[in-house]
Design a protein around this motif. Structure first.
Motif, PDB file in Angstrom:
ATOM      1  N   ALA A   1       0.827  -1.206   0.000  1.00  0.00           N
ATOM      2  CA  ALA A   1       0.000   0.000   0.000  1.00  0.00           C
ATOM      3  C   ALA A   1       0.862   1.257   0.000  1.00  0.00           C
ATOM      4  N   SER A   2       0.497   2.217  -0.833  1.00  0.00           N
ATOM      5  CA  SER A   2       1.249   3.474  -0.909  1.00  0.00           C
ATOM      6  C   SER A   2       0.628   4.575  -0.060  1.00  0.00           C
ATOM      7  N   ARG A   3      -0.548   4.296   0.491  1.00  0.00           N
ATOM      8  CA  ARG A   3      -1.235   5.283   1.308  1.00  0.00           C
ATOM      9  C   ARG A   3      -1.633   4.654   2.638  1.00  0.00           C
ATOM     10  N   ALA A   4      -1.931   5.524   3.620  1.00  0.00           N
ATOM     11  CA  ALA A   4      -2.269   5.017   4.949  1.00  0.00           C
ATOM     12  C   ALA A   4      -3.264   5.950   5.628  1.00  0.00           C
ATOM     13  N   TRP A   5      -4.019   5.385   6.550  1.00  0.00           N
ATOM     14  CA  TRP A   5      -4.927   6.167   7.373  1.00  0.00           C
ATOM     15  C   TRP A   5      -4.829   5.653   8.806  1.00  0.00           C
ATOM     16  N   GLY A   6      -5.062   6.541   9.751  1.00  0.00           N
ATOM     17  CA  GLY A   6      -4.962   6.144  11.143  1.00  0.00           C
ATOM     18  C   GLY A   6      -5.932   6.889  12.030  1.00  0.00           C
ATOM     19  N   LEU A   7      -6.244   6.281  13.176  1.00  0.00           N
ATOM     20  CA  LEU A   7      -7.112   6.885  14.180  1.00  0.00           C
ATOM     21  C   LEU A   7      -6.261   7.326  15.363  1.00  0.00           C
ATOM     22  N   ARG A   8      -6.356   8.596  15.694  1.00  0.00           N
ATOM     23  CA  ARG A   8      -5.648   9.128  16.864  1.00  0.00           C
ATOM     24  C   ARG A   8      -6.701   9.414  17.938  1.00  0.00           C
ATOM     25  N   PHE A   9      -6.648   8.637  19.016  1.00  0.00           N
ATOM     26  CA  PHE A   9      -7.611   8.787  20.097  1.00  0.00           C
ATOM     27  C   PHE A   9      -7.061   9.676  21.207  1.00  0.00           C
ATOM     28  N   PHE A  10      -7.962  10.124  22.051  1.00  0.00           N
ATOM     29  CA  PHE A  10      -7.602  10.902  23.251  1.00  0.00           C
ATOM     30  C   PHE A  10      -6.782  12.146  22.896  1.00  0.00           C
TER      31      PHE A  10
END
Length: 522
Positions: free
Chosen positions: A330-339
């Protein structure tokens, strides 16, 4: 012409009428010409009629009055408006006019639903059936509060239902929010979906990283559109201009930031699953954020439990060989930043645009619904070149005469009955706030329609006939406003479909209201 002095509005439902040509003797009869041809079947209803000659300014109007016809209007043609109208038409004699400020109908189904979710837009078929009813009419290009006021509508109709949705977004109210490179998710969604007011947005996607503040379905929609390979969007109804910009996008990473934790995310499992399986993109989830959650989810409702379990598996389990290979390529990424809670949009060194977001680290206090995020005192900076605020939509007041709770962004009501204003109702987001999905709005709107029909049966609405659309049409004509009928919308619809066929799209949306009106000869 002082429309508020039209005391002849104490009479019945006027039938559909057309203003006479300039210089002719204006005599209004029981014509159905301004409606769609299909609506002529409404004239088959053989109820008792009477004719009344009325003076309207310099006009002499001969009105063919149809008795016992409840005249109701709905403001807004999104899901709330159409579902409300659908329920109201259960009354065997009621006539419903739907007013919409755009020349085209369907509200957030057209302008809010993601282009890669065509199945959600199938509700348009149901709405079209409602609009084709002989006792229902759509009138686009009419902005209530500008072209006609709510008091004028209330004089012309037995009841008015406000279903105009949430046309604004909640502001971040933090320093730097005004910098170039910062915009609302609502505006971004409107931009790629063809909402006319957002076509000048021109988002700069030349950066590597985008930050979305919010963790609801709209936030995931925006992240997915940003990261989806453009060739996967070519067969959707995304606008040509938006697709061109996305083809040039350099965004490789999208962070979705939330004040609270995994148990409090507002998105649903369908949208999460789509993100996890997004071609060419991999998820970034910190296992530390999920410590201790396995025990906590045992008592939560099943939908929340399934959603959290999927997050847990994605964050903590080693993917299989096929999935691992997909993520590695994968050349792209997504993430969840909590708190994390946004405190400031950081400017670039020259101060000309956004370069990051300063976040306060938070922890949770309270239990269940009372859980809230409180700052720990720690801060961190998250570099980015694009900031999209997705912390909620909000409604605007439509008319000074209508009560409005500016703090909650809703019209104060009890089960859809506007407080202290008999004959005025509301449904959808302007009634309950911008929450839920289309099915939620359907249930909500049916309830408002039910309350209105109960009041009608109980004799709580104004007695005697009302003129309905004929009065409003005359008023709009005097103000230079030309409404767009549903049959005219169908001409625009056919034009959009024809324009899309050449490129294999279901349609190429018209995005300029003036072009729409020109195509209709207005």
């Amino acid at each position: 012409m002082a429309s508020r002095c039209w005391r002849w509005w104490g009479w019945s439902a006027w039938p559909r009428t057309r203003l006479p040509p300039a210089g002719s003797t204006p005599t209004f009869g029981g014509s159905d010409e301004v409606r769609d041809p299909a609506n002529a079947k409404a004239l088959r209803n053989k109820r008792r009629r009477m004719q009344v000659r009325v003076k309207l300014g310099k006009f002499q109007l001969l009105l063919d009055i149809q008795e016992k016809t409840p005249q109701i209007c709905v403001v807004g043609s999104g899901p709330a408006g159409f579902y409300t109208a659908q329920h109201l038409l259960k009354h065997p004699q009621a006539h419903v006019d739907i007013y919409e400020k755009q020349p085209v109908p369907f509200g957030l189904v057209r302008f809010g639903v993601a282009p890669d979710h065509p199945e959600v837009k199938n509700v348009i078929n149901t709405f079209t059936q409602t609009a084709h009813s002989g006792r229902c009419a759509f009138w686009g290009n009419v902005e209530v509060g500008r072209d006609v006021t709510v008091p004028e509508l209330r004089e012309a109709y037995h009841a008015v239902v406000l279903s105009y949705g949430a046309e604004d977004h909640r502001a971040l109210e933090i320093p730097g929010e005004e910098l170039p490179g910062v915009c609302s998710a609502r505006a971004f969604v409107g931009w790629y979906n063809g909402l006319p007011e957002n076509q000048e947005l021109e988002p700069d996607l030349s950066c590597d990283t985008a930050v979305i503040l919010g963790q609801g379905n709209v936030a995931l929609d925006v992240a997915r559109i940003l990261l989806t390979p453009p060739e996967h969007l070519e067969r959707t109804d995304i606008t040509k201009a938006a697709l061109g910009v996305l083809r040039q996008s350099r965004v490789k990473t999208v962070w979705l930031v939330g004040r609270r934790g995994p148990l409090q995310v507002a998105f649903t499992i369908k949208e999460l699953r789509e993100m996890i399986q997004l071609p060419g993109a991999r998820p970034i989830l910190d296992p530390v954020d999920f410590l201790g959650l396995q025990d906590k989810i045992k008592e939560v409702p099943r939908p929340r439990k399934r959603l959290t379990e999927l997050l847990l598996r994605t964050a903590t389990e080693k993917p299989g060989l096929e999935e691992a290979a997909r993520q590695a390529s994968a050349s792209r990424a997504w993430g969840l930043r909590f708190f994390r809670s946004p405190q400031q949009v950081l400017p670039s060194p020259d101060g000309r645009r956004a370069a990051g977001v300063r976040l306060a680290v938070t922890r949770l206090e309270g239990v269940d619904e009372a859980t809230r995020a409180v700052p720990t005192g720690d801060m961190e900076d998250l570099p980015c070149g694009l900031v999209l605020s997705s912390i909620g939509y909000k409604s605007r007041p439509v008319d000074p005469s209508v009560p409005f709770d500016s703090k909650l962004g809703v019209i104060p009501n009890v089960e859809g009955r506007v407080m202290d204003v008999p004959g005025l109702y509301c449904s959808g987001w302007v009634k309950r706030g911008p929450t839920g999905v289309i099915a939620t709005t359907m249930t909500d709107s049916f309830l408002t329609g039910q309350m209105l029909l109960q009041d009608l049966k109980a004799g709580l609405l104004p007695s005697g006939p009302r003129p309905g659309y004929a009065a409003i049409q005359a008023l709009l004509s005097s103000r230079g406003v030309r409404p767009v009928s549903f049959s005219e919308w169908e001409k625009l619809d056919a034009e959009e479909v024809a324009r899309g066929q050449g490129t294999g799209k279901p349609r190429e949306k018209l995005v300029d209201p003036q072009e729409m009106l020109r195509l209709l000869g207005h």
